[in-house]
Design an enzyme around this catalytic site. Sequence first.
Site, PDB file in Angstrom:
ATOM      1  N   ALA A 123      -7.186  17.826  -6.368  1.00 10.44           N
ATOM      2  CA  ALA A 123      -6.197  18.354  -5.418  1.00 10.44           C
ATOM      3  C   ALA A 123      -4.993  17.425  -5.342  1.00 10.44           C
ATOM      4  O   ALA A 123      -3.834  17.874  -5.337  1.00 10.44           O
ATOM      5  CB  ALA A 123      -6.835  18.511  -4.040  1.00 10.44           C
ATOM      6  N   ILE A 162      -8.752   7.813 -20.209  1.00 13.66           N
ATOM      7  CA  ILE A 162      -8.122   6.611 -20.763  1.00 13.66           C
ATOM      8  C   ILE A 162      -8.997   5.412 -20.392  1.00 13.66           C
ATOM      9  O   ILE A 162      -9.479   5.328 -19.246  1.00 13.66           O
ATOM     10  CB  ILE A 162      -6.690   6.419 -20.163  1.00 13.66           C
ATOM     11  N   ASN A 192       0.865  -1.172   0.000  1.00  6.51           N
ATOM     12  CA  ASN A 192       0.000   0.000   0.000  1.00  6.51           C
ATOM     13  C   ASN A 192       0.908   1.230   0.000  1.00  6.51           C
ATOM     14  O   ASN A 192       1.545   1.525   1.012  1.00  6.51           O
ATOM     15  CB  ASN A 192      -0.894  -0.039   1.245  1.00  6.51           C
ATOM     16  N   LYS A 231      -3.915  15.369  -7.650  1.00 11.30           N
ATOM     17  CA  LYS A 231      -3.168  15.352  -8.917  1.00 11.30           C
ATOM     18  C   LYS A 231      -2.458  16.685  -9.170  1.00 11.30           C
ATOM     19  O   LYS A 231      -1.396  16.711  -9.787  1.00 11.30           O
ATOM     20  CB  LYS A 231      -4.115  15.005 -10.073  1.00 11.30           C
ATOM     21  N   ASN A 242       2.448   5.451 -10.436  1.00 12.18           N
ATOM     22  CA  ASN A 242       1.188   5.380 -11.192  1.00 12.18           C
ATOM     23  C   ASN A 242      -0.010   5.001 -10.320  1.00 12.18           C
ATOM     24  O   ASN A 242      -1.154   5.268 -10.696  1.00 12.18           O
ATOM     25  CB  ASN A 242       1.373   4.361 -12.332  1.00 12.18           C
ATOM     26  N   TYR A 295      -9.711  14.389  -5.882  1.00 13.50           N
ATOM     27  CA  TYR A 295      -8.805  13.821  -6.885  1.00 13.50           C
ATOM     28  C   TYR A 295      -7.982  14.932  -7.557  1.00 13.50           C
ATOM     29  O   TYR A 295      -6.764  14.811  -7.731  1.00 13.50           O
ATOM     30  CB  TYR A 295      -9.656  13.060  -7.903  1.00 13.50           C
TER      31      TYR A 295
HETATM   32  P1  NAP Z   1      -6.932   1.384 -12.315  1.00 14.17           P
HETATM   33  O1  NAP Z   1      -7.191   0.588 -13.535  1.00 14.17           O
HETATM   34  O2  NAP Z   1      -8.030   1.602 -11.332  1.00 14.17           O
HETATM   35  O3  NAP Z   1      -5.646   0.730 -11.565  1.00 14.17           O
HETATM   36  C1  NAP Z   1      -5.178   1.317 -10.378  1.00 14.17           C
HETATM   37  C2  NAP Z   1      -3.863   0.658  -9.981  1.00 14.17           C
HETATM   38  O4  NAP Z   1      -3.388   1.309  -8.789  1.00 14.17           O
HETATM   39  C3  NAP Z   1      -4.027  -0.818  -9.631  1.00 14.17           C
HETATM   40  O5  NAP Z   1      -2.844  -1.492  -9.977  1.00 14.17           O
HETATM   41  C4  NAP Z   1      -4.182  -0.795  -8.109  1.00 14.17           C
HETATM   42  O6  NAP Z   1      -3.774  -1.985  -7.456  1.00 14.17           O
HETATM   43  C5  NAP Z   1      -3.188   0.325  -7.788  1.00 14.17           C
HETATM   44  N1  NAP Z   1      -3.434   0.878  -6.455  1.00 14.17           N
HETATM   45  C6  NAP Z   1      -4.570   1.461  -5.988  1.00 14.17           C
HETATM   46  N2  NAP Z   1      -4.407   1.836  -4.708  1.00 14.17           N
HETATM   47  C7  NAP Z   1      -3.142   1.458  -4.358  1.00 14.17           C
HETATM   48  C8  NAP Z   1      -2.388   1.541  -3.169  1.00 14.17           C
HETATM   49  N3  NAP Z   1      -2.891   2.102  -2.052  1.00 14.17           N
HETATM   50  N4  NAP Z   1      -1.124   1.052  -3.164  1.00 14.17           N
HETATM   51  C9  NAP Z   1      -0.610   0.474  -4.267  1.00 14.17           C
HETATM   52  N5  NAP Z   1      -1.268   0.374  -5.423  1.00 14.17           N
HETATM   53  C10 NAP Z   1      -2.530   0.852  -5.474  1.00 14.17           C
HETATM   54  O7  NAP Z   1      -6.419   2.856 -12.679  1.00 14.17           O
HETATM   55  P2  NAP Z   1      -5.880   3.466 -14.066  1.00 14.17           P
HETATM   56  O8  NAP Z   1      -7.019   4.042 -14.784  1.00 14.17           O
HETATM   57  O9  NAP Z   1      -4.960   2.514 -14.723  1.00 14.17           O
HETATM   58  O10 NAP Z   1      -5.053   4.715 -13.489  1.00 14.17           O
HETATM   59  C11 NAP Z   1      -3.666   4.643 -13.240  1.00 14.17           C
HETATM   60  C12 NAP Z   1      -3.170   6.041 -12.874  1.00 14.17           C
HETATM   61  O11 NAP Z   1      -3.472   6.937 -13.929  1.00 14.17           O
HETATM   62  C13 NAP Z   1      -3.841   6.612 -11.625  1.00 14.17           C
HETATM   63  O12 NAP Z   1      -2.903   7.379 -10.892  1.00 14.17           O
HETATM   64  C14 NAP Z   1      -4.916   7.516 -12.188  1.00 14.17           C
HETATM   65  O13 NAP Z   1      -5.277   8.529 -11.312  1.00 14.17           O
HETATM   66  C15 NAP Z   1      -4.206   8.033 -13.428  1.00 14.17           C
HETATM   67  N6  NAP Z   1      -5.118   8.534 -14.452  1.00 14.17           N
HETATM   68  C16 NAP Z   1      -6.040   7.703 -15.028  1.00 14.17           C
HETATM   69  C17 NAP Z   1      -6.875   8.209 -16.008  1.00 14.17           C
HETATM   70  C18 NAP Z   1      -7.912   7.364 -16.700  1.00 14.17           C
HETATM   71  O14 NAP Z   1      -8.700   7.912 -17.473  1.00 14.17           O
HETATM   72  N7  NAP Z   1      -7.942   6.062 -16.491  1.00 14.17           N
HETATM   73  C19 NAP Z   1      -6.776   9.562 -16.378  1.00 14.17           C
HETATM   74  C20 NAP Z   1      -5.841  10.371 -15.771  1.00 14.17           C
HETATM   75  C21 NAP Z   1      -5.002   9.846 -14.807  1.00 14.17           C
HETATM   76  P3  NAP Z   1      -4.832  -3.189  -7.172  1.00 14.17           P
HETATM   77  O15 NAP Z   1      -5.092  -3.849  -8.495  1.00 14.17           O
HETATM   78  O16 NAP Z   1      -4.104  -4.062  -6.214  1.00 14.17           O
HETATM   79  O17 NAP Z   1      -6.066  -2.550  -6.591  1.00 14.17           O
END
Ligand code: NAP
Length: 247
Positions: free
Chosen positions: A159, A190, A65, A161, A92, A157
């Site tokens: 804040a 995404i 975590n 980012k 990430n 969120y």
């Molecule tokens: P996602 O599919 O929900 O995956 C989130 C990942 O973060 C998973 O591997 C999860 O692990 C891990 N995670 C969550 N809480 C954690 C913790 N406390 N400690 C360690 N790992 C943790 O998210 P995503 O869409 O790929 O997003 C990835 C990043 O890109 C994030 O920072 C998000 O804010 C950013 N982002 C995403 C988008 C979008 O449109 N998707 C846009 C802008 C920015 P588990 O599988 O073990 O839960």
Amino acid sequence: MDRLGEKNVAIVSGASRGIGRAIALKLAKSGYDIAMIAAHDNERAQMTLKEVKAYADQSSFFECNVANPVQVAKTLEEIKARYTDFDVLVNNAGITRDKLLLSLSEEDIASVIDVNLLGTIYMTKACLKTFLRKKSGSIVNISSIVGLTGNVGQANYAASKAGIIGFTKSVAKEYGKKNIRCNAVAPGFIETDMTDLMSDEARKNIFEKIALARLGQADEVANLVNFLVSDQASYITGQTISIDGGL
Ligand code: NAP
């Protein structure tokens, strides 16, 4: 376990799925062994590890975590025990708890700031000594377009980012002289589990605002991260690069 030291190593948090999985795969194809971190060691994480190992067979998975500094310190010790060194950190891991500000509980606010912002800070701090000793290192922090623009229902969120962007610029200034680069990437929308949570109406509204008229793919973000950590980006630091299809 013997310490490994032949290939460059990249630490990628949130690597079990979504954008983190795509980054881990891309960097593995580029020649890095990957120290994958995610919150849960489950079937999905192990499946991704298997995919990554097909390109980088010394890659490994660490359950951690990132919001817990004790777990972060312990995980970094485990990574250092396994690999001689590491060269890249991609912060990430991230979560959302979307509601209008008045409806956000203290837990909704704290958990998002803890994972997204404090997790990035703890992980970076824990990796810095290794980068300083090596006199090189590249850090990429995954922010969000929402950290630049704000968004209805995402005050917590946004804040977290926006905080990542200030943190990125500060690390770049503090450690640039030591040949450590630190950049942020600000994705738009995404296609991942995170955006699957969006309602059809929210989706339609967003589509109308994206010049390329589609959601982005995790691979497209991974390509940018792969460029930023590489020597091709050797004079880029302290930047926030948007990847949002012209939102
Ligand atoms: P996602 O599919 O929900 O995956 C989130 C990942 O973060 C998973 O591997 C999860 O692990 C891990 N995670 C969550 N809480 C954690 C913790 N406390 N400690 C360690 N790992 C943790 O998210 P995503 O869409 O790929 O997003 C990835 C990043 O890109 C994030 O920072 C998000 O804010 C950013 N982002 C995403 C988008 C979008 O449109 N998707 C846009 C802008 C920015 P588990 O599988 O073990 O839960």
